[in-house]
Write a protein that holds these residues in place. Structure first.
Motif, short mmCIF file in Angstrom:
data_model
loop_
_atom_site.label_atom_id
_atom_site.label_comp_id
_atom_site.label_asym_id
_atom_site.label_seq_id
_atom_site.Cartn_x
_atom_site.Cartn_y
_atom_site.Cartn_z
N LEU A 1 1.78 6.49 7.06
CA LEU A 1 0.46 5.03 6.86
C LEU A 1 0.86 3.36 7.71
CD1 LEU A 1 -1.41 4.94 4.56
CD2 LEU A 1 0.22 4.10 2.74
N CYS B 1 2.49 1.62 -3.48
CA CYS B 1 1.25 2.61 -4.25
C CYS B 1 1.35 3.62 -4.33
CB CYS B 1 0.00 1.71 -3.91
SG CYS B 1 -0.04 -0.50 -5.22
N GLU B 2 0.62 4.02 -2.34
CA GLU B 2 0.89 5.07 -2.39
C GLU B 2 1.89 6.23 -3.45
OE1 GLU B 2 -1.18 8.91 -0.61
OE2 GLU B 2 -2.10 6.88 -1.75
N GLN C 1 0.90 -1.45 0.25
CA GLN C 1 0.13 -0.09 -0.23
C GLN C 1 1.08 1.42 0.25
OE1 GLN C 1 -2.49 -0.51 3.47
NE2 GLN C 1 -3.12 -2.19 3.17
N ALA C 2 1.87 1.16 0.26
CA ALA C 2 3.12 2.38 0.49
C ALA C 2 3.64 2.58 -0.58
CB ALA C 2 3.81 2.42 1.61
N ARG D 1 5.11 11.24 4.95
CA ARG D 1 3.57 10.74 4.68
C ARG D 1 3.59 9.28 4.79
NH1 ARG D 1 0.47 13.19 -0.32
NH2 ARG D 1 -1.60 11.62 -0.19
N LEU D 2 4.54 8.36 4.44
CA LEU D 2 3.97 6.75 4.34
C LEU D 2 4.30 6.27 5.40
CD1 LEU D 2 6.45 6.17 0.28
CD2 LEU D 2 3.34 6.58 1.12
N ARG E 1 3.91 5.77 -5.70
CA ARG E 1 3.30 5.81 -6.98
C ARG E 1 2.15 6.82 -7.16
NH1 ARG E 1 4.11 -0.30 -8.94
NH2 ARG E 1 6.68 -0.33 -9.62
N ARG E 2 0.77 6.71 -6.58
CA ARG E 2 0.54 8.18 -6.16
C ARG E 2 0.87 8.69 -6.19
NH1 ARG E 2 -3.31 10.57 -5.12
NH2 ARG E 2 -3.38 10.39 -2.47
N VAL E 3 0.84 9.31 -5.83
CA VAL E 3 1.65 10.92 -5.51
C VAL E 3 2.76 11.22 -6.35
CG1 VAL E 3 3.06 12.30 -3.83
CG2 VAL E 3 0.95 10.52 -2.59
#
Length: 155
Positions: free
Chosen positions: A105, A80-81, A77-78, A101-102, A83-85
């Motif tokens: 999370l 993917c986050e 999930q980290a 931020r990660l 990559r999204r950011v």
């Protein structure tokens, strides 16, 4: 790692060696060693195999309780986050802010404790201050007593 692998290559004289992308840094160091020392060995870096929920396959996963196993997916999930950011940004993203931020999370999971979370240049393995497409991310997280690792290219 490289002295042991170097000795092994000298004893066995392989034509081919396969290393897993799950330990990206190790594979990169072996590739560099083969190139620098002119070993006649072809190195293949096999992609990380994942469970359907994204958790990187590892023998260590067997040490996780059912609850911990579920919490272990936070590594993916980290990634993917991150990559999204980076995809959503109009320019490079500050590594320090993204790391913070990660980590928040990840640490929302009660059993999770971050060992390290780094962004680096995949060619040099040097940390980067700005994360952009092509940067690499590696992390190690204790889930309970089990230390899980993962990594991925930020794209």
């Amino acid at each position: 790692v490289w002295p042991l692998v170097s000795k092994l290559f000298n004893i066995v004289l392989p034509d081919l060696a396969v290393f897993g992308a799950k330990d990206f840094q190790q594979a990169a160091i072996v590739q560099r060693m083969v190139r620098d020392l002119n070993f006649p060995v072809r190195i293949i870096v096999a992609p990380t195999k994942r469970e359907p929920d994204g958790l990187a396959m590892s023998s260590r996963n067997a040490y996780l309780s059912l609850t911990e196993r579920h919490q272990g997916t936070v590594l993916w999930q980290a990634i993917c986050e991150a990559r999204r950011v980076v995809r959503a940004a109009t320019g490079a993203v500050k590594a320090k802010a993204l790391r913070r931020r990660l980590m928040e999370l990840i640490e929302r999971q009660p059993a999770a404790r971050v060992d390290y979370l780094e962004f680096f240049d995949p060619a040099t393995l040097r940390p980067v201050e700005q994360v952009q497409p092509g940067s690499h991310m590696a992390l190690a997280v204790f889930i309970g007593r089990t230390r899980l690792i993962d990594n991925a290219t930020i794209r």
